[in-house]
Design an enzyme around this catalytic site. Structure first.
Site, short mmCIF file in Angstrom:
data_model
loop_
_atom_site.label_atom_id
_atom_site.label_comp_id
_atom_site.label_asym_id
_atom_site.label_seq_id
_atom_site.Cartn_x
_atom_site.Cartn_y
_atom_site.Cartn_z
N LYS A 15 -37.63 99.52 93.52
CA LYS A 15 -37.95 99.95 94.90
C LYS A 15 -36.69 100.12 95.73
O LYS A 15 -36.63 100.99 96.59
CB LYS A 15 -38.87 98.93 95.59
CG LYS A 15 -40.25 98.85 94.99
CD LYS A 15 -41.13 97.89 95.76
CE LYS A 15 -40.67 96.46 95.71
NZ LYS A 15 -40.70 95.85 94.36
N LYS A 17 -33.77 101.29 95.10
CA LYS A 17 -33.18 102.62 95.00
C LYS A 17 -34.04 103.67 95.74
O LYS A 17 -33.52 104.54 96.42
CB LYS A 17 -33.09 103.00 93.52
CG LYS A 17 -32.46 104.34 93.35
CD LYS A 17 -32.54 104.88 91.97
CE LYS A 17 -32.07 106.32 92.07
NZ LYS A 17 -32.11 107.01 90.81
N ASN A 37 -36.69 85.90 97.98
CA ASN A 37 -37.14 85.97 96.58
C ASN A 37 -36.98 87.42 96.11
O ASN A 37 -36.90 87.70 94.93
CB ASN A 37 -38.59 85.49 96.41
CG ASN A 37 -39.55 86.06 97.44
OD1 ASN A 37 -39.15 86.70 98.40
ND2 ASN A 37 -40.83 85.82 97.23
N GLY A 39 -35.02 91.02 95.67
CA GLY A 39 -33.63 91.45 95.47
C GLY A 39 -33.65 92.93 95.23
O GLY A 39 -34.17 93.39 94.22
N HIS A 40 -33.17 93.69 96.19
CA HIS A 40 -33.17 95.14 96.05
C HIS A 40 -31.74 95.61 95.81
O HIS A 40 -30.89 95.47 96.68
CB HIS A 40 -33.76 95.81 97.29
CG HIS A 40 -35.23 95.58 97.42
ND1 HIS A 40 -35.97 95.96 98.50
CD2 HIS A 40 -36.11 95.00 96.57
CE1 HIS A 40 -37.23 95.62 98.32
NE2 HIS A 40 -37.34 95.04 97.15
N THR A 128 -38.88 81.66 92.23
CA THR A 128 -37.45 81.96 92.33
C THR A 128 -36.70 80.74 92.88
O THR A 128 -35.47 80.77 92.98
CB THR A 128 -37.21 83.16 93.26
OG1 THR A 128 -37.76 82.84 94.54
CG2 THR A 128 -37.86 84.42 92.72
N GLN A 222 -41.52 92.43 96.27
CA GLN A 222 -42.32 92.01 95.11
C GLN A 222 -43.21 93.18 94.64
O GLN A 222 -42.78 94.31 94.69
CB GLN A 222 -43.18 90.77 95.43
CG GLN A 222 -42.38 89.49 95.55
CD GLN A 222 -41.76 89.29 96.92
OE1 GLN A 222 -42.42 89.42 97.91
NE2 GLN A 222 -40.50 88.96 96.95
N THR A 298 -32.24 88.46 91.76
CA THR A 298 -32.15 87.27 92.60
C THR A 298 -31.73 86.04 91.79
O THR A 298 -30.88 85.28 92.21
CB THR A 298 -33.52 87.01 93.28
OG1 THR A 298 -33.80 88.14 94.10
CG2 THR A 298 -33.51 85.77 94.14
N ASP A 331 -35.61 107.10 82.18
CA ASP A 331 -34.53 107.22 81.19
C ASP A 331 -34.44 106.03 80.23
O ASP A 331 -33.91 106.17 79.13
CB ASP A 331 -33.19 107.39 81.92
CG ASP A 331 -32.96 106.27 82.92
OD1 ASP A 331 -33.81 106.11 83.82
OD2 ASP A 331 -31.96 105.53 82.79
P1 IMP Z 1 -41.74 82.81 94.62
O1 IMP Z 1 -42.05 84.06 95.36
O2 IMP Z 1 -40.27 82.49 94.54
O3 IMP Z 1 -42.56 81.65 95.09
O4 IMP Z 1 -42.17 83.02 93.09
C1 IMP Z 1 -43.53 83.23 92.71
C2 IMP Z 1 -43.62 84.24 91.58
O5 IMP Z 1 -43.26 85.53 92.05
C3 IMP Z 1 -42.69 83.97 90.40
O6 IMP Z 1 -43.33 84.42 89.22
C4 IMP Z 1 -41.49 84.86 90.68
O7 IMP Z 1 -40.78 85.19 89.52
C5 IMP Z 1 -42.19 86.06 91.28
N1 IMP Z 1 -41.34 86.84 92.19
C6 IMP Z 1 -41.05 86.56 93.48
N2 IMP Z 1 -40.30 87.52 94.02
C7 IMP Z 1 -40.11 88.44 93.07
C8 IMP Z 1 -39.43 89.70 93.04
O8 IMP Z 1 -38.86 90.17 94.03
N3 IMP Z 1 -39.48 90.37 91.86
C9 IMP Z 1 -40.14 89.90 90.77
N4 IMP Z 1 -40.80 88.74 90.76
C10 IMP Z 1 -40.77 88.01 91.89
#
Ligand code: IMP
Length: 428
Positions: A15, A17, A37, A39-40, A128, A222, A298, A331
């Site tokens: 997302k 990008k 949590n 990370g873009h 995370t 997310q 992240t 790709d």
């Molecule tokens: P939390 O949001 O850190 O409490 O994590 C809860 C769940 O959401 C875990 O399985 C994390 O790996 C997942 N998660 C949270 N944020 C992301 C994200 O930005 N990308 C992918 N998974 C995420």
């Protein structure tokens, strides 16, 4: 144009990008849920930068960026992010807005996140570790701290004292050292002072922008299947990741949305625990991870990888009423001779839909696959959708056909110019 961009899988759809792409023409970029949590990762003229809280629109010097009230903020992370960006960007103090209604991730939230996960053992969520769940839990149970609370230091002091008393009881029950009030107060107040210039009410600027027909991008974090209600609970995140959450999370009614754009990766990944019907455990999964660079932005954790699951994507399309879709990382599939796509599930020999499953049953379903021919060639030089190999076009067209949603863009590499526009005609 008012567009919300959401992930249609378990996050990490690329997302960042796509948001960066749309933000090149945006007047406003808004985060409305989640926290660091997310990370873009954005690659542009400033280098490769991972943003966790500040919307990617910050790189467009004409764009105002808003961290809406639905976001939970770790002040240390935000201060560090601001400092990193200040090194590469001209002064953005007039462009960055942080809602005073944002809840603050306190040190005890991070500590409790870790303690709960450890105590859950094998049943852990795989969070995370950023304190997201405990911070949202405090928000909805009236025990949170908002930036607005810091303005009156006497009031803040007494609220923190009361809350720290509560939290320390739990922390001590886990056998950990209680947090010191004085230190927690001083550190958090120090952080607040650094952020204060950016903490401004965002309601009116957003209302004015809507009236003036400005271009606004809402940046979802997310993905749909980490949504607290519609995701794979309890293997999910604490916030709502659906498009309609812009309302609660930023104060903008969904009535104003012109586009609800779903970002779908050409295959599926997930980090943390929970069911994943199309997960691949052997060499194919390892290949996807390696080629796709599937390690968390992240936490650096390796992501679990699998084939595209259209049962999930179709559900995300329907639930959010997507207007269009963006396919990313096409790709990554370049070298696969055949590509599988999940088009439904069976459970004990009977067809079953995602919506009928809970986390337990979803863990037992068997994917029904359609096998498609791969294109087996590099795509990096291609700049027009029509120039893609037939098999790659067929793959994109099939996604569109299955979900009933037009694909508007296809991303075939990390660079900004590796985004191909797709017209309705191209999909016929
Ligand atoms: P939390 O949001 O850190 O409490 O994590 C809860 C769940 O959401 C875990 O399985 C994390 O790996 C997942 N998660 C949270 N944020 C992301 C994200 O930005 N990308 C992918 N998974 C995420």
């Amino acid at each position: 144009m008012i567009r919300v961009i959401i992930g249609t899988q378990w996050g990490d759809e690329g997302k960042g990008k796509i948001v960066d792409f749309f933000c090149q023409k945006a007047d406003f970029a808004v985060r409305f849920h989640g926290g660091n949590n997310a990370g873009h990762t954005v690659i542009n003229q400033y280098g490769k930068i991972s943003l966790h809280l500040i919307p990617a629109g910050i790189f467009n010097t004409k764009c105002k960026v808003i961290i809406g009230n639905g976001v939970v903020i770790d002040p240390e992370v935000l201060v560090a992010e601001i400092e990193t960006l200040r090194k590469v960007l001209p002064d953005f103090s007039e462009r960055l807005f942080i809602s005073p209604r944002c809840h603050v991730i306190m040190p005890y939230h991070k500590l409790l996140d870790r303690l709960y996960e450890e105590a859950k053992g094998n049943a852990k969520t795989g969070t995370t570790g950023r304190g997201i769940g405990p911070a949202y839990a405090d928000k909805v149970s009236y025990n949170g701290i908002r930036f607005a609370d810091f303005y009156d230091s006497r009031l803040y002091k007494s609220r923190l004292e009361m809350l720290l008393n509560l939290k320390n009881k739990t922390i001590e029950a886990f056998g950990e050292k209680p947090l010191d009030f004085g230190e927690t107060y001083r550190t958090s107040m120090g952080m607040f002072r650094k952020l204060k210039p950016y903490i401004k009410e965002v309601f009116q600027p957003l209302q004015d922008a809507i009236k003036e027909k400005k271009n606004i991008i809402f940046e979802g974090a997310q993905g749909m299947f980490l949504d607290n209600d519609w995701g794979t609970y309890p293997f999910c995140t604490a916030s709502s990741a659906v498009a309609g959450n812009i309302h609660a999370g930023s104060g903008v009614s969904p009535r104003w949305l012109t586009n609800i754009t779903g970002v779908t990766k050409a295959y599926t990944t997930r980090v943390g625990g929970g069911p994943f019907p199309t997960e691949l455990f052997g060499a194919v999964g390892e290949n996807l991870r390696k080629i796709g660079g599937e390690y968390g932005a992240t936490t650096g954790r390796p992501r679990r990888c699998g084939w595209l699951d259209l049962e999930l994507v179709k559900f995300a399309a329907d639930l959010n009423a997507l207007t269009d879709m963006v396919i990313t990382k096409l790709d990554v599939l370049n070298s696969f001779k055949t590509i599988k796509v999940c088009i439904g599930y069976t459970l004990n020999g009977r067809k079953v839909r995602y919506v009928e499953c809970d986390a337990n049953t979803l863990g037992k379903v068997k994917p029904i696959y359609k096998v498609m021919k791969g294109w087996n060639q590099a795509l990096d030089r291609i700049r027009r959708f029509t120039d893609l190999p037939r098999e790659a076009k067929d793959y994109v067209k099939y996604i569109s056909l299955f979900t009933g949603i037009p694909v508007s863009l296809v991303s075939i590499g990390a660079e900004r110019n590796q985004v191909l526009k797709v017209s309705r005609k191209d999909l016929l």
